[in-house]
Design an enzyme around this catalytic site. Structure first.
Site, PDB file in Angstrom:
ATOM      1  N   ASP A  80      50.505  37.112  32.068  1.00 50.46           N
ATOM      2  CA  ASP A  80      49.829  35.822  31.902  1.00 50.46           C
ATOM      3  C   ASP A  80      48.492  35.841  32.640  1.00 50.46           C
ATOM      4  O   ASP A  80      48.256  36.684  33.507  1.00 50.46           O
ATOM      5  CB  ASP A  80      50.688  34.670  32.432  1.00 50.46           C
ATOM      6  CG  ASP A  80      50.864  34.707  33.942  1.00 50.46           C
ATOM      7  OD1 ASP A  80      51.122  35.800  34.482  1.00 50.46           O
ATOM      8  OD2 ASP A  80      50.731  33.647  34.591  1.00 50.46           O
ATOM      9  N   GLU A 175      53.219  34.594  36.350  1.00 50.58           N
ATOM     10  CA  GLU A 175      52.971  34.871  37.772  1.00 50.58           C
ATOM     11  C   GLU A 175      51.963  33.885  38.343  1.00 50.58           C
ATOM     12  O   GLU A 175      52.073  33.443  39.481  1.00 50.58           O
ATOM     13  CB  GLU A 175      52.457  36.311  37.940  1.00 50.58           C
ATOM     14  CG  GLU A 175      52.380  36.782  39.391  1.00 50.58           C
ATOM     15  CD  GLU A 175      51.051  36.480  40.080  1.00 50.58           C
ATOM     16  OE1 GLU A 175      50.981  36.654  41.308  1.00 50.58           O
ATOM     17  OE2 GLU A 175      50.088  36.066  39.399  1.00 50.58           O
TER      18      GLU A 175
HETATM   19 ZN   LIG Z   1      47.720  38.663  39.430  1.00 52.09          ZN
END
Ligand SMILES: [Zn+2]
Length: 407
Positions: A80, A175
């Site tokens: 992401d 994340e």
């Molecule tokens: Zn990162």
């Protein structure tokens, strides 16, 4: 190695921005596009046990090619990109043989990437730098890490003469919204330890993060017509203001560095009757961290003496310093250090003023230091990555695999 850059470009052209408001995993539907692509690619290059689970976590195995016992190691990256800046229609620019001057990212909008502000650029004179066109982030965080891991695995598959143990690869969603490790199946991953390829500058090697907590402080007031409020009105905004002024004045992000912790007031919303203050607490030292949480409780207690229990507080731990879990297995840091030095890279070891997926994974039973992926200026239009750093990070992965099989 020429495939490395090609790969990186393919990944960054796929928009995978995550969304902190979403409750699903992955937080955005579009992250599936890259997850599925990666699973397919891992299969194509000859990885085994390629899986993609219902939360979009991708895992794969490179089997050992030696007949003796070698620990299983893992390499992890997130697909992401940050919700802070657009990752749609990324249009990378290649600056070849960088001469140390200003880089015009966008002439129309007058957006310039300048070494007079971003001094790190000068480290890469003579190299090829990949930048944005000034309208999006680049996505080197962390698609550089993914490109490096996939390329290193392909290299090991094509060079069976390089001896290595079993290697696991893991790619995660979300994340950037702090949920990359949440649904990571450590048991299924089955590695003795792993590395996140999610650091910045070439040489970075991190195994120390903050201890982190979030506090919500609630202030209760009493609204009365201001003209007739004498001795009656209680203004929760003013109590909140008092609370903030009682926090240690200099222990804030903009006044601290290195291993100094802080209180960071992030949000205040309210009216006369109800005010909420949100703050985060950070410290590398566990004891000082606990003490900081105590400080908040003490201030609340103090305020309640004069404001009749108008203040309540909720404190929630977010993650802990992974050093605690890595020190007992310190050889995993030493191997990475050695892998870098053999390639002529000077390891830069410093405490992270933040957390990584590795902090959470380490406490979930998978010790997990963080290694550079090569990019700079994450989460914005000035993000860039030197091609040479992409290559070096890939070589570090190959070298770690080699060194672990030697032991
Ligand atoms: Zn990162």
């Amino acid at each position: 190695m020429q495939k490395l850059v090609e790969r990186f470009i393919t990944y960054i052209k796929t928009d995978t921005q995550s969304d902190p408001e979403s409750q699903t995993t992955p937080s955005t539907e579009k992250q599936w596009n890259l997850a599925r692509f990666l699973a397919e690619e891992l299969q194509q290059i000859g990885m085994e046990e390629v899986t993609i689970d219902e939360n979009s976590y991708v895992m794969a195995t490179l089997p050992s090619n030696v007949d003796y016992e070698v620990p299983t190691i893992g390499f992890i990256a997130h697909f992401d990109t940050s919700p802070d800046f657009s990752g749609e229609n990324v249009n990378p620019q290649f600056i070849e043989n960088y001469d140390g001057s200003d880089i015009v990212l966008n002439k129309e909008k007058n957006i310039v990437l300048s070494p007079s502000y971003f001094e790190d650029l000068l480290l890469y004179k003579g190299q090829t730098i990949i930048t944005t066109d000034g309208t999006t982030l680049l996505g080197a965080d962390d698609k550089a890490g993914i490109a490096e891991i996939v390329t290193a695995m392909e290299y090991l598959i094509q060079h069976p003469e390089i001896k290595h143990g079993k290697i696991r690869v893991g790619f995660t969603p979300d994340e950037e919204i702090g949920r990359g490790a949440h649904k990571f199946d450590v048991e299924k991953f089955g590695a003795d330890w792993a590395y996140t390829m999610d650091g910045s500058q070439i040489g970075e090697l991190e195994y120390e993060s903050f201890n982190a907590a979030m506090a919500k402080v609630y202030f209760k007031g009493k609204s009365v017509h201001p003209g007739y409020a004498k001795n009656k009105m209680v203004n929760s905004l003013l109590i909140a203001n008092k609370f903030i002024s009682m926090l240690p004045e200099n222990e804030i992000p903009q006044e601290t560095s290195g291993r100094e912790g802080f209180f960071h007031v992030m949000d205040i919303t309210g009216d006369i009757e109800n005010t909420t203050v949100q703050l985060i607490i950070r410290d590398h030292d566990r004891q000082l961290f606990e003490k900081r949480k105590e400080t908040i409780k003490q201030i609340v207690e103090e305020l309640n003496k004069t404001h009749k229990d108008a203040v309540t507080v909720e404190i929630k731990d977010q993650y802990f310093n992974m050093r605690e879990k890595i020190e007992p297995v310190f050889h995993i840091v030493e191997v990475a250090e050695k892998a870098m030095k053999e390639l002529g890279i000077t390891p830069i070891i410093k405490p992270i003023r933040g957390g990584t997926d590795g902090s959470q994974l380490s406490f979930m039973g998978l010790p997990c230091p963080n290694i550079f992926a090569g990019g700079h200026n994450f989460h914005g239009k000035f993000e860039y990555v030197p091609v040479e750093s992409l290559e070096k990070a890939t070589q570090v992965i190959v070298n770690i695999a080699k060194l672990v099989a030697k032991k």
